[in-house]
Structures are given as C-alpha cells and as structure tokens.
Design an enzyme around this catalytic site. Structure first.
Site, PDB file in Angstrom:
ATOM      1  CD  GLU A  39      -2.608   1.271   2.562  1.00 60.60           C
ATOM      2  OE1 GLU A  39      -2.052   0.912   3.602  1.00 60.60           O
ATOM      3  OE2 GLU A  39      -3.488   2.349   2.382  1.00 60.60           O
ATOM      4  NE  ARG A 265       4.203  -7.877  10.324  1.00 62.51           N
ATOM      5  CZ  ARG A 265       3.477  -7.162   9.912  1.00 62.51           C
ATOM      6  NH1 ARG A 265       2.124  -7.236   9.775  1.00 62.51           N
ATOM      7  NH2 ARG A 265       3.921  -6.083   9.402  1.00 62.51           N
ATOM      8  CE  LYS A 275       3.399  -0.009   5.033  1.00 64.18           C
ATOM      9  NZ  LYS A 275       2.853   0.230   3.655  1.00 64.18           N
TER      10      LYS A 275
END
Length: 563
Positions: A39, A265, A275
């Site tokens: 994104e 992850r 983020k």
RNA sequence: UGGGGCGUAGCCAAGUGGUAAGGCAGCGGGUUUUGAUCCCGCGAUCCCAGGUUCGAGUCCUGGCGCCCCAGCCA
C-alpha cells in the site's frame, strides 16, 4: 556474492514452495504468477524484503512472473511520494516486475460492476447504519452479531442507493455496501464485512473520479484474479480473511482462481517494523527521515551502506514458516559483514586522531608506500599511501599504563604501522589537563613495508594516516535505534529509543585517496569497520557513515575485566 | 466463554514413523602485517501427560502456553 548466487540456484525448500510444487504436479495450476502488493502509505522496510524475496523468488524459480501491484484503495492515507519510493526500493533490492506494474485502482470500474453483481444476486446490500451502530451490531469475539435492519432490503433499492453513493449524493460514512454472509459466524470477517465506503477524498491516481472506494477485502483478491495471479502470498494476520477471500471469488465471475497462503512476518530485535510506528518516528522527528541510516527501511539501510545482496542472503537464512519469530539483529549484521568483507576495498582512516611525531624521520621528507586494496584478493590491486614526519593514529591504540593484554602502543613499546614501519613510542606529551595530546616516537628504517630483517616480532599492527596529507572528514557512527530487544514490549516503544544511537565524529583524518570515494561505495576502514560516503557529502565536506563495525573481540576481553 | 494459527538449543530452522541437519549467538583453540577474515572443536530427555507401535519430534487423546481477529486500515 557469487556464493550467494550459487546457493540461490539450489532448490529452495519451504512450505510455500512445497505447496506450489504440489499444485503444479497435480495440475491445479499450469504456471506461477505472484504479486508484491504494497500500500503506498509509507516506505518499504526489511520486513517487506522478506515478502519480495518470496514473491519474486518463487516466480523466478518456477519460471513464472511477479507483479508489482499497489493496493491503493484508501486515498486518505496514500501519497505519490510512496509510489515512487517503493518502486525505487524494489529495484534496488534487485527485483524486476518488467511490464507488470498494476494498481488496484486500475480495477475500480470492474470492482464497481462486481459489487452490483453481488447486490443483484442477493449477496450484498447497502446499509444505512452508522459506523458506531455497525460496530455494536457486530457482536463480540464470544457473542454473535445481529442483523442490520437494512439487511433484507430489495436488491433494486440497494442498487439504486449504491449508484447514488457513487454519484456523490451522500456524505462520508452515511452508508456502506456490505457483503451478506453470516452475522453469527465465529469468524468476524464473515459478519457482513463492509466492502465499499464513501470517502470524498482525492486519490493519487484517480483524482476526483470516485467518492466511494472498495475496502482491502473487496479489492485484493479480485485484483489477484484480474491479473491472473495463481498464488497470493501474504502474512499471517490475513489468515482469518481467507474464507472471505474465497467467498468473494466463489460469488463473482472472476477470470481466475487465485489461492491465498500465509506466512509469518519478520521481526527483528532492537527494531520496530510496523508502518504505524515507523511513520511515527519520522513524523515526530525521532529520526531525520525515512532514509535515516538508523531506520530499518530499505531507504535507510541503503543510505547506511547495507548491500542489497546482504539483505537477500539474510532473508534466505531466516527461512519461511508460520511460527512467530523474533530474529536477533546479530544475524542480519553477520550477513552484512560477510558480504562487505568480500566486496569492500580496504583503506586507512583515523576516527579519533592522536598526533605522532617521528623524531628520526626528516621533517621535510615524504614517501609513498604500497598497500593492498584487499589482502585476501590480489586481483583488487594495490595503491600508494603517503607517509611523513607527522602521523595520526587512533587514540584507542595508545595507553600510557596498559593492562596485561593490551598489545598496542605504550611508552617504550614497539608496534607495526600497517604497510609502513615499526614504530616505538619514546614519550607521551600531555596538556595542562593531563591528557595525552602527542606521542614522540622513532621508527626503524630497516622495517620498510612492515617486516624486520632481524626477524623481530611485534604484537600489534595499527593503522595510521600522514598528517600532512590527511583528508578531514565527518564520520557518523550508528547503534541500534532502540535500547531494548523488543521495543514497546512493556509500555511505549518511544521510551525504548536509544539516546546514543548516533555518534558524530567531526574531526576524523582519512587516507587522501578516499576523496575519490563514490556515494554509496562500500569501503573498509581497516580495523574499524565498513563505511560509505553519505549523500550529505559536499565539496570540502566529506561525510561517511559507518555501516557496521568489525567484530571486536578486544572489546570483549576488555569488558571481561581485562581492564 | 467464539474463530484462526503456532510451540524442535539463547535466536532462527531442517525433519513427512527408523533412532534430532544447518545458520546466528556464545565458549575454547589454531593461522594472521586488520585483536578482522579464515580454520578446528563444544550444545537438544523435540511444551506437558497419557496412548498406539518392535520403534514417536513425527500418529491418536487430553492438557498447557504464546500470537492474530470485534477499522467504513491494509
């Protein structure tokens, strides 16, 4: 480097690749198409590197392709700057999406049509409930939700309302489009998830063309299908979304049948990789920007001097599973050193200078000595380094009253000046404060190059720089951005910021040849570490970053009480 | 008290019923004109408890622990 490539060519085994091999063998797919779907609301970091290595790696290994697709479905958070930086970072890491650059926003019209399709088939409805009401109707983790009073309104009415949502008749949040699935599902993602919301915001790519935007769930899988993606690889937190992913594919006339698989992850000690937190560090100026060399962002690592090959190697070594993990940064640091040890040219640089006057070397004399560019690699050649009556050595290489295990210079001690001569300290000159400010020494002319004809040995070799020829420079030393292994584990992660993560040395003296160092070029300052010129370098002002120090067993000896 | 995952060494991680790979870290030692590199050596009752089996990290049953999910974020 060549070794890394050789290893990369060996067949990689992990549960994802096993699944793909099975799919191919069983004929469930006849090709492999993956995608890396960021994104554009921030910079890429080393966690994304894991995803890229997987997606691009798998595509290459199976003779398929990997798309770069921006999941740009939320205009209020996304910016053009990120669309640019992400592409730069993907390329820098070494991956190429060819002509397969896509945007979820390219599919907005198709997505709109599919939403209507769902409505017509009784699989979606426009809900007039407020966000707050939807939340209370959703139930809780242990209690089922309640149906919205608008759930069973006629398809035609929903269709009309949905068209008017698109036309801009309603304000943000006034209505949403929801998939009609099961308000009692144990999986909260299936309790009639919102798939379209009203957002009167300009989109970085579609501008003002839309005021309704699909949610992630309604855009991601469909974009996969439209692009012909076969294996949609994502992280564990989306595992709960897979039933919804499949439900949408099942209920829409999509051209393909992508399958989603999830892996865990990457997490690193002394580092933060969300983020949200990284954005906060930048916004609140705890770092100088996304490319601050202390940041785990790819831009930061690049500026720091970390080679992309080291990152790829690191990702390969940590493996791919579904287990939660917290990898020690030491593992990353090892990969960086390993790559740099093979590739970086050697130079001499004095970070904390201490003047040395060689009493028996004529004041007006100068000579050039030959030094290897890479002792382990003769092909790297040699260079000439100037030598003279006055030198600088490292303050840490002299001790007036040395402990037993200290092998370097001390009054009366002899050491070797790398690639030059044996040097003996005769006297330490002090200032009024009692600090050693200069060393009076003598050298042995017979030891030119560093070997004594009489077979005499020294216990240490130290680096040096000719005072008359040295190039002044600023050197920035970095330490972990956080002082605790798991920042924020107890309390606010900002409280765990390491106050000493940056140490600027303004008065360093470098071997003159370093004036030619190119931005980003990796260089080993012998006995110190790996460095590279920082972009802040300007004419007359050299700035170097320490990418990482050499392993330092002397520091361990000292710490163990060798004092 | 719902749903979805995960538990093999300090940190990662192989292992797919036949007697616990490898890497990182750590600790010893050797080589060395970088106290670097390089080389050699050292570490496991596989979350627990029962069970099946000649044989279980692998299969079964029951526990325990940890992670994710109640955005109109992704």
């Amino acid at each position: 480097m060549s070794e890394n490539n050789a290893q990369a060519r060996e067949e990689v085994h992990d549960f994802i690749r096993d699944i793909i091999r099975d799919d191919l063998a069983a004929g469930r797919s006849d090709s492999v198409v993956t995608r890396f779907p960021p994104e554009p609301n921030g910079y890429l970091h080393i966690g994304h590197a894991k995803s890229m290595c997987l997606n691009f790696g798998v595509a290459e290994e199976f003779g398929g392709r990997c798309h770069l697709r921006f999941d740009d479905t939320n205009p209020v958070k996304e910016e053009h700057e990120f669309i640019e930086s992400i592409q730069e970072d993907v390329r820098w890491l070494g991956f190429d999406w060819g002509r397969h650059l896509y945007f979820a926003s390219d599919n907005f019209e198709a997505l709109y049509d599919w939403a209507c399709h769902l409505i017509r088939n009784g699989h979606a409805y426009v809900d007039d409930l407020s966000a707050e009401e939807i939340r209370t109707h959703r139930g809780s983790l242990t209690e089922p939700g309640k149906n919205s009073p608008y759930r069973d309104r006629a398809a035609d009415e929903s269709l009309d309302l949905f068209a008017r949502m698109r036309a801009g008749e309603f304000s943000d949040g006034a209505r949403v489009l929801r998939a009609k699935i099961d308000m009692a599902s144990g999986n909260i993602n299936l309790r009639d998830p919102v798939i379209y919301r009203i957002l009167h915001a300009a989109h970085p790519r579609t501008g003002d063309a839309w005021c309704i935007y699909p949610t992630y769930d309604f855009a991601h899988g469909q974009s996969d299908a439209i692009e012909g993606v076969t294996h949609s690889l994502c992280t564990l937190e989306f595992e709960d979304h897979r039933p919804l992913y499949d439900w949408l594919i099942d209920n829409l006339p999509t051209p393909g049948r992508p399958r989603q698989y999830e892996f865990s992850r990457l997490n690193l000690t002394y580092t933060v990789l969300s983020k949200r937190r990284l954005t906060q560090l930048v916004a609140q100026r705890h770092v100088t920007g996304w490319d601050d060399p202390r940041m785990p962002s790819l831009a930061g690592l690049r500026r720091r001097g970390v080679p992309p090959a080291a990152i790829r190697d690191f990702v390969r070594r940590v493996g791919l599973t579904k287990s939660d993990n917290l990898i020690e940064v030491a593992a990353l640091e090892h990969c960086i050193r390993e790559e740099l040890n093979q590739t970086a040219a050697r130079r001499m640089a004095v970070l904390r200078p201490l003047k040395v006057v060689i009493e028996n070397y004529a004041e007006d004399q100068t000579e050039e000595l030959e030094a290897a560019n890479h002792p382990a690699d003769p092909a790297a050649g040699t260079r000439m380094v100037p030598f003279g009556h006055e030198l600088y050595i490292e303050q840490a290489d002299f001790m007036e009253d040395p402990p037993k295990k200290f092998f370097r210079l001390a009054p009366g001690r002899e050491v070797r000046l790398r690639y030059a001569y044996f040097l003996t300290c005769r006297e330490a000159v002090k200032n009024d404060a009692g600090e050693v400010v200069e060393l009076r020494c003598t050298y042995d002319p017979a030891t030119r190059g560093g070997n004594a004809p009489d077979g005499r040995k020294v216990k240490a070799t130290i680096h040096w720089v000719s005072a008359a020829h040295a190039m002044p420079a600023e050197v920035r030393l970095y330490d972990h951005l956080f002082a605790r292994p798991n920042p924020g584990a107890e309390g606010d992660f900002l409280d765990d910021i390491n106050p000493d993560s940056l140490n600027v040395l303004e008065d360093c003296r470098l071997e003159p040849g370093l004036a030619d160092a190119k931005p980003g070029e990796a260089i080993q300052f012998e006995r110190e570490g790996y460095f590279c010129p920082d972009p802040d370098t300007a004419p007359g002002r050299a700035v170097f970053n320490r990418t990482i120090g050499l392993r330092d067993t002397w520091a361990k000896v000292r710490a163990k009480g060798g004092k």
